[in-house]
Design an enzyme around this catalytic site. Structure first.
Site, PDB file in Angstrom:
ATOM      1  N   TYR A  36      70.670  30.380 -68.969  1.00 23.65           N
ATOM      2  CA  TYR A  36      69.731  30.988 -68.025  1.00 23.65           C
ATOM      3  C   TYR A  36      70.385  32.172 -67.311  1.00 23.65           C
ATOM      4  O   TYR A  36      69.803  33.264 -67.232  1.00 23.65           O
ATOM      5  CB  TYR A  36      69.259  29.957 -67.000  1.00 23.65           C
ATOM      6  CG  TYR A  36      68.398  30.576 -65.924  1.00 23.65           C
ATOM      7  CD1 TYR A  36      67.073  30.929 -66.199  1.00 23.65           C
ATOM      8  CD2 TYR A  36      68.898  30.832 -64.654  1.00 23.65           C
ATOM      9  CE1 TYR A  36      66.276  31.513 -65.225  1.00 23.65           C
ATOM     10  CE2 TYR A  36      68.108  31.417 -63.681  1.00 23.65           C
ATOM     11  CZ  TYR A  36      66.802  31.760 -63.967  1.00 23.65           C
ATOM     12  OH  TYR A  36      66.022  32.365 -63.010  1.00 23.65           O
TER      13      TYR A  36
ATOM     14  N   SER B  10      67.352  37.665 -61.476  1.00 22.47           N
ATOM     15  CA  SER B  10      67.667  36.540 -60.589  1.00 22.47           C
ATOM     16  C   SER B  10      69.015  36.806 -59.951  1.00 22.47           C
ATOM     17  O   SER B  10      69.829  37.573 -60.484  1.00 22.47           O
ATOM     18  CB  SER B  10      67.729  35.231 -61.405  1.00 22.47           C
ATOM     19  OG  SER B  10      68.313  34.186 -60.659  1.00 22.47           O
TER      20      SER B  10
END
Length: 265
Positions: free
Chosen positions: A157, A144
């Site tokens: 995350y 990401s």
């Protein structure tokens, strides 16, 4: 040159919707049979039937909770029982949680680390020897843009995706003597169910891309004889991720925290 994956099988996790579904269609369009893995069996079966109808390949749904500690062995057993040999692996399954770490549900955090990190490592280790031996496919792990700097309010995350990025780039180097293509993909904001799980679109930074745009970029990179070890999807995302690397760590942290705080207003 466009790579033809006919005669190979691509296994995609998190394949019932979003990026995973787009990856399944993308590889099927290139001629690959596909194995679709996710928890929602009904959605998987519908997706598999659609792919077979549209692309004329074999699409096998496997319903499995990949957050289970033994998911990698259960997945391998399910694949072997069906007589399937995997040449491409796309580790796409994962989720995020937004909010201060001190307020987070410990069980939710543990499940996220299990799925985003431990499961990726275990499934990759389970199938990588086969992928390297065959050499016709690819290993794609979904990181990401959150991997490139600390992410206040999404601390765990962001850390899990930093792990995936570093892990995959290292594997790309370790397997460089083989013909296997290894790629860490870092999408930015993408129009998927990810933000439904997070609970808000306030976690998104920048403009949204479609899953199809992200997959098209990935396949284009995999068409190269020697693809890069990692790629960021979207020009603005790629520029930002590059700039962050040249920032002092303290400045990158402050900037990330400020941007995420502004998104929440």
């Amino acid at each position: 040159m466009t790579t033809d994956f006919t005669g190979t099988t691509a296994l995609i996790t998190g394949a019932s919707s979003g990026l995973g579904a787009a990856f399944a269609s993308g590889f099927a369009r290139r001629g690959a049979d596909v194995v679709l893995v996710a928890r929602r069996e009904g959605r998987l079966r519908e997706r598999a039937e659609r792919i077979e109808h549209e692309h004329g390949v074999r699409a096998t749904p496997i319903a499995l909770d990949l957050a289970r500690p033994d998911a990698h062995t259960a997945l391998r057993a399910a694949v072997d029982e069906r007589g399937i040999r995997v040449q491409t692996l796309v580790n796409n399954a994962g989720f995020g949680v937004k909010g201060a770490f001190v307020d987070a549900d410990p069980a939710r955090i543990a499940a996220m680390v299990q799925l985003n990190v431990a499961s990726v490592v275990a499934i990759t280790r389970e199938f990588l020897p086969d992928l390297v031996r065959d050499g016709r496919g690819a290993l794609v792990n979904i990181a990401s843009t959150a991997a490139y700097q600390p992410c206040p309010d999404m601390a765990v995350y962001g850390a899990t995706k930093s792990f995936v990025l570093s892990f995959t780039e290292a594997l790309a180097y370790e397997t460089r003597a083989s013909s296997l293509r290894v790629l860490a993909l870092s999408p930015g904001a993408t129009s998927t169910e990810f933000f439904d799980v997070v609970g808000t679109r306030d976690a998104a930074v920048g403009s949204f891309q479609t899953p199809e745009q992200v997959v098209a970029l990935t396949l284009h990179r995999l068409d190269k004889r020697r693809p890069p070890a990692s790629v960021v999807s979207g020009r603005a995302n790629a520029l930002t991720s590059t700039l962050v690397r040249f920032m002092p760590r303290r400045l990158a942290l402050a900037t990330s925290g400020r941007v995420l705080a502004e998104q929440a207003r």
